[in-house]
Structure formats: structure tokens, C-alpha cells
Design a protein around this motif. Sequence first.
Motif, PDB file in Angstrom:
ATOM      1  N   GLY A   1       0.467  12.454 -28.395  1.00  0.00           N
ATOM      2  CA  GLY A   1       1.125  13.766 -28.481  1.00  0.00           C
ATOM      3  C   GLY A   1       2.442  13.740 -29.237  1.00  0.00           C
ATOM      4  N   ASP A   2       3.022  12.535 -29.443  1.00  0.00           N
ATOM      5  CA  ASP A   2       4.283  12.451 -30.200  1.00  0.00           C
ATOM      6  C   ASP A   2       4.060  12.875 -31.634  1.00  0.00           C
ATOM      7  OD1 ASP A   2       5.561  11.449 -28.062  1.00  0.00           O
ATOM      8  OD2 ASP A   2       5.853   9.404 -28.849  1.00  0.00           O
ATOM      9  N   GLU A   3       5.098  13.448 -32.213  1.00  0.00           N
ATOM     10  CA  GLU A   3       4.987  13.736 -33.647  1.00  0.00           C
ATOM     11  C   GLU A   3       5.216  12.444 -34.422  1.00  0.00           C
ATOM     12  OE1 GLU A   3       7.306  16.907 -35.399  1.00  0.00           O
ATOM     13  OE2 GLU A   3       6.337  16.492 -37.334  1.00  0.00           O
ATOM     14  N   LEU A   4       4.415  12.239 -35.443  1.00  0.00           N
ATOM     15  CA  LEU A   4       4.584  11.050 -36.287  1.00  0.00           C
ATOM     16  C   LEU A   4       5.466  11.438 -37.469  1.00  0.00           C
ATOM     17  CD1 LEU A   4       0.858   9.951 -36.111  1.00  0.00           C
ATOM     18  CD2 LEU A   4       2.778   8.755 -35.072  1.00  0.00           C
ATOM     19  N   THR A   5       6.544  10.698 -37.636  1.00  0.00           N
ATOM     20  CA  THR A   5       7.498  11.088 -38.681  1.00  0.00           C
ATOM     21  C   THR A   5       7.835   9.916 -39.593  1.00  0.00           C
ATOM     22  OG1 THR A   5       9.238  10.604 -37.089  1.00  0.00           O
ATOM     23  CG2 THR A   5       8.678  12.927 -37.391  1.00  0.00           C
ATOM     24  N   ILE A   6       8.242  10.265 -40.787  1.00  0.00           N
ATOM     25  CA  ILE A   6       8.746   9.247 -41.715  1.00  0.00           C
ATOM     26  C   ILE A   6      10.166   9.652 -42.103  1.00  0.00           C
ATOM     27  CG2 ILE A   6       6.546   8.577 -42.735  1.00  0.00           C
ATOM     28  CD1 ILE A   6       7.385  10.569 -45.054  1.00  0.00           C
ATOM     29  N   SER A   7      10.848   8.779 -42.802  1.00  0.00           N
ATOM     30  CA  SER A   7      12.194   9.164 -43.237  1.00  0.00           C
ATOM     31  C   SER A   7      12.175   9.501 -44.716  1.00  0.00           C
ATOM     32  CB  SER A   7      13.166   8.019 -42.996  1.00  0.00           C
ATOM     33  OG  SER A   7      14.419   8.391 -43.496  1.00  0.00           O
ATOM     34  N   TYR A   8      12.766  10.637 -45.047  1.00  0.00           N
ATOM     35  CA  TYR A   8      12.852  11.022 -46.462  1.00  0.00           C
ATOM     36  C   TYR A   8      14.136  10.465 -47.088  1.00  0.00           C
ATOM     37  CZ  TYR A   8       9.555  14.878 -45.285  1.00  0.00           C
ATOM     38  OH  TYR A   8       8.509  15.641 -44.853  1.00  0.00           O
ATOM     39  N   CYS A   9      15.018   9.946 -46.238  1.00  0.00           N
ATOM     40  CA  CYS A   9      16.296   9.485 -46.804  1.00  0.00           C
ATOM     41  C   CYS A   9      16.651   8.108 -46.251  1.00  0.00           C
ATOM     42  CB  CYS A   9      17.385  10.513 -46.548  1.00  0.00           C
ATOM     43  SG  CYS A   9      18.073  10.475 -44.919  1.00  0.00           S
TER      44      CYS A   9
ATOM     45  N   VAL B   1      -2.522   5.921 -42.819  1.00  0.00           N
ATOM     46  CA  VAL B   1      -2.995   6.533 -44.067  1.00  0.00           C
ATOM     47  C   VAL B   1      -2.865   5.536 -45.209  1.00  0.00           C
ATOM     48  CG1 VAL B   1      -2.457   8.294 -45.802  1.00  0.00           C
ATOM     49  CG2 VAL B   1      -2.305   8.872 -43.384  1.00  0.00           C
ATOM     50  N   ALA B   2      -3.893   5.415 -46.001  1.00  0.00           N
ATOM     51  CA  ALA B   2      -3.775   4.751 -47.298  1.00  0.00           C
ATOM     52  C   ALA B   2      -4.373   5.757 -48.265  1.00  0.00           C
ATOM     53  CB  ALA B   2      -4.547   3.452 -47.332  1.00  0.00           C
TER      54      ALA B   2
ATOM     55  N   TYR C   1      -0.662   3.888 -54.611  1.00  0.00           N
ATOM     56  CA  TYR C   1      -1.224   4.069 -53.265  1.00  0.00           C
ATOM     57  C   TYR C   1      -0.106   4.206 -52.242  1.00  0.00           C
ATOM     58  CZ  TYR C   1      -5.938   3.104 -54.778  1.00  0.00           C
ATOM     59  OH  TYR C   1      -7.162   3.187 -55.397  1.00  0.00           O
ATOM     60  N   LEU C   2      -0.225   5.221 -51.442  1.00  0.00           N
ATOM     61  CA  LEU C   2       0.774   5.436 -50.386  1.00  0.00           C
ATOM     62  C   LEU C   2       0.230   4.877 -49.074  1.00  0.00           C
ATOM     63  CD1 LEU C   2       3.254   7.009 -49.111  1.00  0.00           C
ATOM     64  CD2 LEU C   2       1.672   8.897 -48.801  1.00  0.00           C
ATOM     65  N   PHE C   3       1.025   4.043 -48.430  1.00  0.00           N
ATOM     66  CA  PHE C   3       0.637   3.509 -47.113  1.00  0.00           C
ATOM     67  C   PHE C   3       1.578   4.057 -46.061  1.00  0.00           C
ATOM     68  CE2 PHE C   3      -1.108   0.522 -50.078  1.00  0.00           C
ATOM     69  CZ  PHE C   3      -2.307   0.129 -49.488  1.00  0.00           C
ATOM     70  N   ILE C   4       1.022   4.537 -44.987  1.00  0.00           N
ATOM     71  CA  ILE C   4       1.884   4.964 -43.876  1.00  0.00           C
ATOM     72  C   ILE C   4       1.456   4.192 -42.628  1.00  0.00           C
ATOM     73  CG2 ILE C   4       2.664   6.902 -42.447  1.00  0.00           C
ATOM     74  CD1 ILE C   4       2.204   8.755 -44.782  1.00  0.00           C
ATOM     75  N   TYR C   5       2.417   3.500 -42.039  1.00  0.00           N
ATOM     76  CA  TYR C   5       2.158   2.681 -40.853  1.00  0.00           C
ATOM     77  C   TYR C   5       3.009   3.155 -39.686  1.00  0.00           C
ATOM     78  CZ  TYR C   5      -0.073  -0.968 -43.656  1.00  0.00           C
ATOM     79  OH  TYR C   5      -0.908  -1.678 -44.466  1.00  0.00           O
ATOM     80  N   VAL C   6       2.525   2.903 -38.509  1.00  0.00           N
ATOM     81  CA  VAL C   6       3.367   3.123 -37.325  1.00  0.00           C
ATOM     82  C   VAL C   6       4.400   2.001 -37.300  1.00  0.00           C
ATOM     83  CG1 VAL C   6       3.375   3.104 -34.809  1.00  0.00           C
ATOM     84  CG2 VAL C   6       1.503   4.195 -36.040  1.00  0.00           C
ATOM     85  N   CYS C   7       5.651   2.339 -37.064  1.00  0.00           N
ATOM     86  CA  CYS C   7       6.660   1.279 -37.070  1.00  0.00           C
ATOM     87  C   CYS C   7       7.440   1.236 -35.767  1.00  0.00           C
ATOM     88  CB  CYS C   7       7.592   1.438 -38.257  1.00  0.00           C
ATOM     89  SG  CYS C   7       8.726   2.788 -38.095  1.00  0.00           S
ATOM     90  N   SER C   8       7.023   2.013 -34.802  1.00  0.00           N
ATOM     91  CA  SER C   8       7.785   2.001 -33.557  1.00  0.00           C
ATOM     92  C   SER C   8       6.830   1.810 -32.387  1.00  0.00           C
ATOM     93  CB  SER C   8       8.521   3.331 -33.426  1.00  0.00           C
ATOM     94  OG  SER C   8       8.879   3.528 -32.097  1.00  0.00           O
TER      95      SER C   8
END
Length: 915
Positions: free
Chosen positions: A693-701, A514-515, A680-687
Motif C-alpha cells: 500500500g505504500d507509494e513507491l517513489t523516486i527522487s527527481y533531485c 521496472v526495466a 534502459y531505465l531500471f527502477i529498484y526498491v531501495c528501502s
Amino acid sequence: MPKSRSKIKKTILTPHAAIIGLTDEIDLSICCSNRNCPSHWHDRLTEKLKTLQQSKSKTSPSLVAKTKSIANYKLTYPDILSQLFRIQQSDETDNQEVYSMPIAKSVILEKHNDFSKQVETMLNDSTYSFMKNNLNSQIQYRLIPLVADIFSDQMDRMETATPLKINLLRINHLHLKAYLRLKIISVPIWNRSAVHVIVQDENCHCLHLAIYNWSHIIDTRQIRTLKYIQERLSHLLPMNSYVVLLDPWLKKCRDGDISLRCESPNTHLLLIDFEERCSTSHRTNVEQLRQIGNLCYQVDDNLSAIRYYTFGLKQLDDEQEKELASKGQSIGPKTDEREQHRIRLLSNRCACYLRERHAALALADTGILLAFNELTHILELPKATTGKLLFRCLSAHLYLGLFDKVEGLLKSHKFGVGLSGGENLTTMAILERELIRLRDENTKGRYDLQGMLHKQITNKSPLMFIDLPNHHAECHRNDLFEVRASEELTKNGYPNGSYGVYALKNLDVGTLLVAEQPFASIDHRTIGEEYSHKLNYWNENSTIEYCCSETLRLLNEIEKQLLIGNDTWTTFEKIKSMQPIRRWLAENVKDDLSKQQEENETSSNLPENYEEILSEKKQWRKPFSKRLPPPLPYVPWRVLFETQQQNPYKSQSTLGWYSLGSMFNHSCLPNCTWYLIGDYLFIYVCSTNVRQGDELTISYCPLWISSVNERSTYLERFNIRSCQCSLCTYDRLDLIEYEKDLKKFSNIRALARQKNLSNFNRFVYLQQLHEHYEYLTNRYSNRAVGFVNEFIDLESINQYFQIDSAENEIKEYLNHRQDSFLDRFSHVCRLTLPQISNPILLFGTQIQLLIHHLEHFYSSDYKQWNRLLVYLYEIYTFKCHSVSNDMPTTLKDYKELFTNLTHTQSFFSRTFYKG
Ligand SMILES: C[S@@+](CC[C@H](N)C(=O)[O-])C[C@H]1O[C@@H](n2cnc3c(N)ncnc32)[C@H](O)[C@@H]1O
């Protein structure tokens, strides 16, 4: 050939999406594509007022009651008010006498004059900082309209409202479903918290009216000059003009004064003769209107500028119609002069729309222009004006991602002629370059992140003429993921409508997902400065928070986007996708359903279509992807504040609402990473472990909070009651022992950091701390993240030693540890464990720390540090440094890059600064 007037009206009401597709066919004589534009208000309002006055006496009170019946089920405005804010009148009920003996006009006016003098002195005092403005009550009563046609909504309310007079008002009472028609009889005064004016009703009874939150006058992004505000106010509320106040509220203030209050002018206040004044006063000249608009534009009061340009356009239309009527002919060729005026006005309005990020409206305006007789009139204008206009037109297309169209237009003969010669050649070159860049971003996800960051540093104010170089294409890789209801959350007691983002295929590290630009954003660097407001909303449990005017501006921004834009439906969908609002909607509907059910159980005569109504209402609770809840006329501030509170995407300087980004759930071991550059918010796969089917997650903390209890407290603010991620599950296995071990570490750490400790004693504690650290890492060796915080604390003890006076043994020990710092740090970050391979573990604080250490020790092992930094650089920028592959090699470059990246992630930097 121009189309008929009725057809034009139809086009005006068409959503802008249709307009985009129709740019070439749009009628030439549309003056305003915004149905909320005040130019449409006056006629409708006068007409309505007349019929209302006539029919009012005939309206029976039972009509109002009927609207509540099940058959006519609708969340009405007063219902929402009372349900949401549970208007508490308990402490006010003893003071609800009727205001039957209004104070004499002369007394009120004299007081107003005194007040004016006081305010003048106060405003000249530049040391003034925080202001008390009773924001809690403002928040209670201020509502943000979510419907495009605010005017007709106000009219709907007036249909069932009762006209009131001042001497019939009750004190400390919100007169729902009533209105006052008032005449302004004083100069308006602005004292930073409200606009104050004296009004009188038709019986000549007078009152002081305080209008709060009239932010588009007082707090538009750049307007800071008092003179400008006063000028604007005296134009909006001049003496002898009329206003209508809906749901009037008469308040007895603490000092005993009685005054009318309007907390939400955009929904409660109607300037009924505003347009008439504009067109019949001395400002009849279209050219003058354009110049006033230009003045507003110069101070970035774009909304006002739009308003004046629109008046100018309407005036041109009126003139044309009059001309036609007098000659009794059909629309013939327009005079050149009039058309040139029209072109300039439309072109200027288009620039305002672009600045306000209403590209669709801008496009509609340029669309009208482009249809002008094959650009004949436009091409007759001076070259610079033509250039600007065409540039705006193409910018609007680019903002909307219509790249093919831009390419076509750039190649077309019309544009070639229009943009030929002089400065326009440069314009052409810019557009051609930007087209390639934006298309690359949009289709290939190739963003020049480093370039964006540098621009952020160098270009503090992005309010350029037209901001193309700071504009970036949005990239939503919908083929890679989907947003759907989260079974995990529902299983754990979250509402049915809780969503998550899931991978549709196996994803590589570094894949851009996502951008996104926020639906609305604010720059909140100014907290604590002059324009801050005290926000009592969170004060109920004794915590006071300060909310700066920038936060209010975010809300205004939202309001503006909704009011001015034609694409309210898209915007609305976005807003609806926000969790608290959806939850509020669900609860509201649920409460209402059960209330209705209760009523029905006691009532014997159910409506015929009761089952149908019930099933329709139940539909609302279905997930929004299947069926969106019905539109709500208003979303209250409270909900907006809640949403903002839970927003994980905050940077040190920006806060925004991201409709897609807000769908990503939290995990303490996320497989995606996010950062903000600009807004602008960028979300990348980091793993590397992301499978279909996996849930894509980010860290809020921050990931390096070792204590699961501390993390839980941190996550509470995001409404996460008990995080179910694998790290928290692991940490909770032996919770009491685990927290005890961590506590022991912090106790020894405190001892080792004591002031005035001898080198020897500190050394003893340091050794104990090392021992305990070894114990922690061994005992919890399966933990996915090492004890990063603890490691950093441990290393930082070195600086407490008086190295000069330290014994050789201590010096040697410290030097030895310093040398092997990098290896150990990599280990703590699990950099060396391929099975985890989670680059996010190196985010933020660690990087700043690395840089910090690097500056001190780089000479000893420059190559190793550099290797690590190159590696980190790749993690951060992924494969996206498209413009040049020239990897920065100097430490200075790295420092700037990482510092900025980490600064964009306030959580990390906050932890760092605290530490
Ligand atoms: C930014 S939203 C994420 C999308 C959200 N699930 C939705 O349906 O709109 C944040 C909210 O999702 C829920 N949430 C996110 N991550 C969670 C987690 N790890 N455990 C429990 N709830 C979570 C919380 O209710 C939180 O307030």
C-alpha cells in the motif's frame, strides 16, 4: 492457398497484434502492411482531388460552420491550432493585403539561382555552427500527427478546404482550411534550416516555398553528407512534379521578400505524384529500386529505404495483376524470379523495420515470407541470404518477447534446414544464447548490469546489422505494484488525473520493479555542436536555451514511430499517459465545455441529445485507467517540449520518454532508485521499509541538497510546487532558523576558501567551520539525511592548505581527520543507522568522492575501503549480476563501474562537476 485481394486489404488494416498471431496464415501477396505507406497514397489522392475539384464549387460555406455545432462536436484541426497557439495576428493585421500582383517568374528564378550559389559557399564553410531558423514560429505551427492514417486526415482537411490561387493569398496570413496545388519549377536547395524551392500555380504565378522541419530528409540519425541530402531532395521534389500545400501561409520576410512557408511538411505537404514518378521514371526495375533502398539503408535513412522497398513490392504486385488480367486467369503459381525479388525486398524492409524498432512490422514482413510455400523459395536462395532472413525473423520475435515461439521455430525442421551450414551455424548459436538471456531478463529480472555498462563503454555506436546483443527484455512486475490515482496529490491541489505507483505487497530491497525502454529516446551528447538550433520557445522570459538537433530528432522519432508503426494505439496510450498532454487535454476539454455551456445558455434551441453529449465529454476527465480521453488528431510541439522539460530521466547522454517510469512520483526520501544504462531505465526498491500500500517513489533531485528552499527551486522544473515528503516537512518545521544556519555554514566556507590566505588564518576558519558543522548535525540530528554536501565541502578545505609550509600542529590535525574520514562519512550518509537503511543515500556524488579519496589514500586502509565498495556494489547491482557471480576485486573495476553508473545520472554528476 492464397487469399482473395479483398481479404488481403482487410489484413493490412488489422492491428499488428493480430498479425503476430497470424504469421503462418498471412497471405503471400501482401505488399505493404502499413496503410500510411505512400504506395497507397497516390490512387486515393488523385481520386479525391478529382471529386474535390468537382464538388468544391457546390460546397456551401455554411457547411463549415455546421461542423462547429454541438451536435457535431469534435476538436477540429483549426480549433486546436487556435486554442493552443492563440494565433497572434495582431502585429500582422496591418499587413494583410492580398498578393494580387505576383512577381515575374524570371525574377524569382534568378534570385533562386543566386541563393543557390550563396548556399553552396556557405555549406562548404565548415566553421558554421549555430543557425537561426525561427524555430519559435516553427514550434507554433508544427503539429505532430498522432493518428495512424495521416493521409485520410489530410484528406478530411481537404474536404472542407478551399482551393486557392497564388494571387488570392493574403500576406502574413495562415489560410486555414485552404490548399494550393503547386508545380515545382526549380531545383530544390537545402541550406540547413529549410528546403527552398520555386513553385507555380495553374495561372503560372510563381513563389518561393520554404519547407522547414523536413527532418526525415535532412536529419536522419546518420545522414551528414550534403551530396546525399541533395540527391534525396532532387528525387523527392524534382522539376515539374506536383505538390499540394495545406493551410498555406504567405509570409513577408524581414528583408521584404514574400514567400510561402511550410513548417510541418509531414502534415501540410503532399507529394501527390511521388509514387507515380517512382514507378514510371527510368527506375522501373525492381532490382534498381532495391538497390536505391540499399543505399538509403547504408546511410541509415531507413524510412526512405522502406519506401523504396515498398515501391518495389508494389511493382511486383502490379506486374502480377497485369499478367492475370491479360490472361484472365485466377492467381496461379508465381514465377520463381518474381518470388525471389519479393523475398529479398521483404527481407530488406524487415531489416529496416528492426533498425527503427518496429519489431511488429518486421514480424509481419517475415510472417509473409515464412508462409511462402513452406520456405521453398527461400531455401533456394543463397545460404547467406536465407540465414539473414531467418535471423531477422527470429530477432523480430525476440524483440517482441515471443520467446516460446522462437524456441519452437529454432527446433523446427524448416529453420534447421535454413540455418544449417557455414556462417549460419554461428547465427543459430547466437540466437540460442540470446533466447536464454532475454528470457531470463524478462521472467526473472536477471540483467547483467555490469555487462550492459561495459558494452555501453566499448560499443559507442549501437547501429549494428541487427542489434540483438544490445537488446534487452523489458520487465514490468505488475504483480508487485499498481498505477492508480494519487489521493495525496489530489489533496494538495493537483488535478484529479494525477497518478502514483503503489506497492501491492511488502517489497524487499533490491526488488526490480521496472526495466523499460523508452518510447523514444535521443542521444544528446552533441549539444553545442554543429547541428544545434537556437530554440526561442523558452525565450519569452528572457532565458535562451539551445536545443540541439538531437532534441528535434526525439520529436521526429516520436513522429516516425507514430506514422510508420501499425501499433499506434499502444503508442498513443503511452503518449496519453504523459502528464502534460493529459493535463492539456483535460484543460482543453474543460475550456471547451465551459465555452459550449456559455453558448448554450444564450442559445434557446439546445440539441436533443445535449445531456448525452455533455455527460460523454465529462467522461473524458475521468482517470485514464477507467477511460482514456478520446484520440486527438495532433499533439503540438509545445506540449512535447513541456513533457521533455519535466522528464526526470535524463542522463548525460540520453533522454527518453518512459511511459511507466513517468508514473513514479518524487520524494526527497525515496524508497526506490533508478538509473539508466544505455537507454534502459531500471527502477529498484531501495528501502527496507516498503510495505503493502505504500507509494513507491523516486527522487527527481540530488538527495544531498540540504536546503529545502534550494530543493524546491530545483523541483519547480518538474512542476512540483511544494514537495510534501517527510524530509521537506521536517526541514520546514523551523524554516527560517534552518536556512539561517545553513547560510552561516556557507559564509564561513567562503572565508575558508579564500585565495592568498595564510595557513594559520585558514586553519582558524576551518576550526570555526567544524564547530558550526557539529552544531548543525547535533541540532538537526533527527534529519534523515546527514549534511552530505556540507561534509564534503568541509573535507575539501584540506586541499587549500600549503602542507609543506604548514606548522606541525596543522599537519597533525589534517592527517588525523583524514584517517577517520571513512567513519564520519558513513555516519553522515546514515549508513550506520539501521532504522533508516536507505541505500540511496550513497548514490552518485558520494561514490565518486569515495573513489577519489580511495585513490589517494587506499594504501592506508585498503581493506576498509574495499568492504565499503563491495557493499555499495551490491546496492547498485542488487542481485542481478547473473551471468557471473565473479565480484570485481580491483579498484580499477570499481572505478569504471561507479563512474559509469554515476554518469548515467546526470543530476548527480552535474552537481559533482559544479562542485
Ligand atoms: C513524472 S510525473 C509523475 C506521475 C504524475 N503524478 C502523473 O499522474 O502523471 C511528474 C509529475 O507528478 C507530480 N508530482 C510528482 N511528485 C510530486 C511531489 N512529491 N509533490 C507534488 N507533485 C508531484 C508533478 O505534477 C510532476 O510534474
